[in-house]
Design an enzyme around this catalytic site. Structure first.
Site, PDB file in Angstrom:
ATOM      1  N   ASN A  14      46.317 -13.674 -44.917  1.00  0.00           N
ATOM      2  CA  ASN A  14      45.395 -13.220 -45.955  1.00  0.00           C
ATOM      3  C   ASN A  14      46.108 -12.170 -46.798  1.00  0.00           C
ATOM      4  OD1 ASN A  14      43.287 -12.199 -47.470  1.00  0.00           O
ATOM      5  ND2 ASN A  14      42.240 -11.215 -45.750  1.00  0.00           N
ATOM      6  N   TRP A  15      46.443 -12.536 -48.042  1.00  0.00           N
ATOM      7  CA  TRP A  15      47.204 -11.614 -48.892  1.00  0.00           C
ATOM      8  C   TRP A  15      46.304 -10.534 -49.508  1.00  0.00           C
ATOM      9  CZ3 TRP A  15      51.228 -14.715 -52.326  1.00  0.00           C
ATOM     10  CH2 TRP A  15      52.119 -15.379 -51.477  1.00  0.00           C
ATOM     11  N   LYS A  16      45.002 -10.706 -49.392  1.00  0.00           N
ATOM     12  CA  LYS A  16      44.048  -9.757 -50.010  1.00  0.00           C
ATOM     13  C   LYS A  16      44.409  -9.594 -51.505  1.00  0.00           C
ATOM     14  CE  LYS A  16      43.712  -7.677 -45.490  1.00  0.00           C
ATOM     15  NZ  LYS A  16      43.291  -6.571 -44.666  1.00  0.00           N
ATOM     16  N   HIS A  97      34.696 -11.650 -44.658  1.00  0.00           N
ATOM     17  CA  HIS A  97      35.708 -10.686 -44.206  1.00  0.00           C
ATOM     18  C   HIS A  97      35.085  -9.291 -44.237  1.00  0.00           C
ATOM     19  CE1 HIS A  97      39.324  -8.220 -44.112  1.00  0.00           C
ATOM     20  NE2 HIS A  97      39.968  -9.287 -43.668  1.00  0.00           N
ATOM     21  N   GLU A  99      36.119  -6.555 -45.175  1.00  0.00           N
ATOM     22  CA  GLU A  99      36.312  -5.807 -46.431  1.00  0.00           C
ATOM     23  C   GLU A  99      35.293  -6.250 -47.476  1.00  0.00           C
ATOM     24  OE1 GLU A  99      40.497  -6.588 -46.860  1.00  0.00           O
ATOM     25  OE2 GLU A  99      40.910  -5.277 -45.149  1.00  0.00           O
ATOM     26  N   GLU A 164      37.425 -10.572 -35.793  1.00  0.00           N
ATOM     27  CA  GLU A 164      38.245  -9.480 -36.307  1.00  0.00           C
ATOM     28  C   GLU A 164      37.529  -8.151 -36.072  1.00  0.00           C
ATOM     29  OE1 GLU A 164      41.144 -10.864 -39.458  1.00  0.00           O
ATOM     30  OE2 GLU A 164      39.284 -10.512 -40.528  1.00  0.00           O
ATOM     31  N   GLY A 170      44.163  -3.611 -40.308  1.00  0.00           N
ATOM     32  CA  GLY A 170      44.995  -2.739 -41.137  1.00  0.00           C
ATOM     33  C   GLY A 170      45.262  -1.383 -40.524  1.00  0.00           C
ATOM     34  N   SER A 204      45.609  -6.494 -37.000  1.00  0.00           N
ATOM     35  CA  SER A 204      46.956  -5.962 -36.745  1.00  0.00           C
ATOM     36  C   SER A 204      47.809  -6.882 -35.878  1.00  0.00           C
ATOM     37  CB  SER A 204      46.867  -4.557 -36.139  1.00  0.00           C
ATOM     38  OG  SER A 204      46.240  -3.673 -37.049  1.00  0.00           O
ATOM     39  N   GLY A 225      46.761 -10.111 -41.831  1.00  0.00           N
ATOM     40  CA  GLY A 225      46.748  -9.436 -43.132  1.00  0.00           C
ATOM     41  C   GLY A 225      48.136  -8.917 -43.459  1.00  0.00           C
TER      42      GLY A 225
HETATM   43  C1  PEP Z   1      42.779  -9.143 -42.096  1.00  0.00           C
HETATM   44  O1  PEP Z   1      42.842  -8.740 -43.228  1.00  0.00           O
HETATM   45  O2  PEP Z   1      42.000 -10.046 -41.818  1.00  0.00           O
HETATM   46  C2  PEP Z   1      43.619  -8.508 -41.089  1.00  0.00           C
HETATM   47  C3  PEP Z   1      43.467  -8.864 -39.831  1.00  0.00           C
HETATM   48  O3  PEP Z   1      44.513  -7.571 -41.524  1.00  0.00           O
HETATM   49  P1  PEP Z   1      45.687  -6.896 -40.644  1.00  0.00           P
HETATM   50  O4  PEP Z   1      46.459  -8.006 -39.999  1.00  0.00           O
HETATM   51  O5  PEP Z   1      46.515  -6.140 -41.651  1.00  0.00           O
HETATM   52  O6  PEP Z   1      45.043  -6.006 -39.642  1.00  0.00           O
END
Ligand code: PEP
Length: 247
Positions: A14-16, A97, A99, A164, A170, A204, A225
């Site tokens: 997921n590039w966000k 998600h 976010e 998640e 993050g 993460s 992410g």
């Molecule tokens: C995500 O954005 O879904 C995510 C898991 O991010 P990260 O891997 O950076 O924790």
């Protein structure tokens, strides 16, 4: 768990809100990795501006949107519909998600409506659920995730679920392997046809921890992410996935 060997592994990036046209060189590198790991699915969710270009050069790599509207068209300035994502070359869409739940006040009923819209457009929704740090500390993680599942999942099959934990996204923190295994087992027990549903862990995931996480029987892949922004780290996570069955 019974049925495990019928589920393919899926590694999703997921590039966000990251990535400009030059970032697409990433797709060429990941395409090569995908060609050597036909036993699993690889998914990249670039920003909407890059979906069509990414899809053109993706080869076996699948492309996802990061959100869609509940409607397929209409007076909704700035929004993107599932039909539009499909038309641009996406096969999946990430929904709910944390976010988006936090930044855009998306609640589970809205996620369910979006998931239905995605399914009717021929997209596979990747539906995200997860508890906050306070909820885990209070011992209510299963209660919260159970409610999110009950309210977010459409009454049709064909979706992927990503667990998640919000506090792990993050932050560099990951849930323990035991906690991931327990929550994935719980989710599978709550979902209709749970033994067939692809169930990802996100939070993460990095090259250093991917092998342990991806070896848990109820974990069918990862939603990544930060570590999906560099081809080398995303490729290392893909390589860490066990081969479940020959392609
Ligand atoms: C995500 O954005 O879904 C995510 C898991 O991010 P990260 O891997 O950076 O924790």
């Amino acid at each position: 768990m019974e049925g495990r060997m019928t589920r393919r592994m899926l590694i999703a990036g997921n590039w966000k809100m990251n990535g400009l046209r030059q970032s697409l060189v990433f797709m060429e590198e990941i395409r090569d990795v995908a060609n050597s790991r036909a036993d699993l699915d690889i998914l990249v969710a670039p920003p909407a501006t890059l979906i069509e270009r990414a899809a053109r050069i993706a080869g076996p790599v699948k492309i996802a949107g990061q959100d869609c509207h509940t409607e397929q068209s209409g007076a909704h300035t700035g929004d993107i519909s599932a039909d539009m994502l499909k038309d641009a070359g996406a096969s999946h869409v990430i929904l709910g998600h944390s976010e988006r739940r936090a930044d855009h006040n998306e609640h589970s009923a809205m996620v369910r409506a979006k998931a239905l819209s995605a399914l009717s457009a021929g997209l596979i929704p990747v539906i995200c659920v997860g508890e906050s740090e306070a909820e885990r500390r209070a011992g209510t993680a299963e209660l919260v995730v159970g409610q999110q599942l009950a309210d977010s999942l459409p009454d049709r099959s064909g979706y992927v679920i990503a667990y998640e934990p919000v506090w792990a996204i993050g932050t560099g923190l990951t849930a323990s392997l035991d906690d991931i295994a327990a929550m994935h087992g719980f989710i599978r027990s709550k979902v209709p046809g749970g033994s067939d549903v692809q169930l990802l862990y996100g939070g993460s995931v990095k090259p250093e921890n991917a092998s342990g996480i991806l070896s848990i029987g109820d974990v069918d892949g990862a939603l990544v992410g930060g570590a999906s922004l560099e081809a080398a780290s995303f490729a290392a996570i893909i390589e860490a996935a066990p081969i479940r069955f020959a392609s």
